[in-house]
Design an enzyme around this catalytic site. Structure first.
Site, PDB file in Angstrom:
ATOM      1  N   GLU A 150      -2.226   0.505   7.888  1.00  0.00           N
ATOM      2  CA  GLU A 150      -1.351  -0.578   7.448  1.00  0.00           C
ATOM      3  C   GLU A 150      -0.152  -0.028   6.684  1.00  0.00           C
ATOM      4  O   GLU A 150       0.965  -0.521   6.845  1.00  0.00           O
ATOM      5  CB  GLU A 150      -2.164  -1.539   6.570  1.00  0.00           C
ATOM      6  N   HIS A 159       0.833  -1.214   0.000  1.00  0.00           N
ATOM      7  CA  HIS A 159       0.000   0.000   0.000  1.00  0.00           C
ATOM      8  C   HIS A 159       0.868   1.266   0.000  1.00  0.00           C
ATOM      9  O   HIS A 159       2.047   1.194  -0.309  1.00  0.00           O
ATOM     10  CB  HIS A 159      -0.996  -0.037   1.167  1.00  0.00           C
ATOM     11  N   GLU A 210       1.302 -11.512   6.164  1.00  0.00           N
ATOM     12  CA  GLU A 210       0.304 -10.720   6.903  1.00  0.00           C
ATOM     13  C   GLU A 210       0.669 -10.870   8.376  1.00  0.00           C
ATOM     14  O   GLU A 210       0.472 -11.921   8.979  1.00  0.00           O
ATOM     15  CB  GLU A 210      -1.107 -11.256   6.652  1.00  0.00           C
ATOM     16  N   HIS A 259       2.713  -6.928   4.815  1.00  0.00           N
ATOM     17  CA  HIS A 259       1.366  -6.407   5.049  1.00  0.00           C
ATOM     18  C   HIS A 259       0.939  -6.651   6.491  1.00  0.00           C
ATOM     19  O   HIS A 259       1.498  -7.490   7.198  1.00  0.00           O
ATOM     20  CB  HIS A 259       0.351  -7.108   4.136  1.00  0.00           C
TER      21      HIS A 259
HETATM   22 ZN    ZN Z   1      -2.250  -5.137   2.810  1.00  0.00          ZN
END
Ligand code: ZN
Length: 177
Positions: free
Chosen positions: A26, A9, A144, A79
């Site tokens: 994030e 992102h 993640e 992430h």
């Molecule tokens: Zn993400």
């Protein structure tokens, strides 16, 4: 080794975010952790490229192009997870469908992270058709780290000491690949 780290992102795309117990996005977490991983790997003699080193928007296609143009041996996208269920928690990792090298890389990183944070749920390693995994030419994994949408885990993710430990774990996973 040449390593491309991809902080997910950025810019107009904040990724997952929370207002509880504080405002945290994030994209902020991903960049902070990616820079720590970069420092550790460079200190260990590796060449590291980041797909972004500030708060800018980079398309998924461009992220893969950056990785491919640097001839990286390994690509790792960082992430934090998001869910509409604030109780969702745990760490997980992804590789491109059918990529055994990507699967191995994802496993090594996730296991290394979970070794440091044994009280966290290890959700597992999964295959996915994510663009950054599909379009990159080298072994690639997407991790993640935890759910930023879980207030308890947002606190965990934002904590500088946890980020330092997590960065060491990710770097270790990459280096034993
Ligand atoms: Zn993400």
């Amino acid at each position: 080794m040449i390593i491309c780290i991809d902080p997910g992102h950025g810019g107009e795309d904040p990724g997952a975010q929370t207002n509880t117990p504080f405002y945290y996005t994030e994209k902020q977490f991903n960049l902070s952790l990616a820079k720590k991983v970069q420092t550790i790997l460079e200190d260990n003699g590796h060449t590291v490229y980041l797909t972004r080193d500030g708060d800018q928007y980079i398309s998924l296609y461009d992220r893969a192009q950056i990785a491919n143009s640097t001839n990286a041996d390994v690509f790792v996208s960082i992430h934090a997870n998001g869910s509409s269920d604030p109780t969702s928690e745990g760490m997980e990792a992804f590789h491109y469908t059918g990529s055994s090298s990507g699967r191995s890389l994802a496993n090594l990183i996730l296991n290394s992270m979970h070794d440091e944070f044994r009280d966290h749920i290890k959700r597992g390693v999964f295959s996915a058709n994510f663009a950054v995994l599909r379009l990159t030419l080298m072994p690639a994994a997407l991790i993640e780290c935890e759910f930023i949408t879980n207030p308890h885990q947002a606190r965990f993710l934002q904590d500088e000491r946890n980020q330092n430990i997590m960065a060491e774990a990710i770097a270790r996973g990459i280096q034993i690949f």
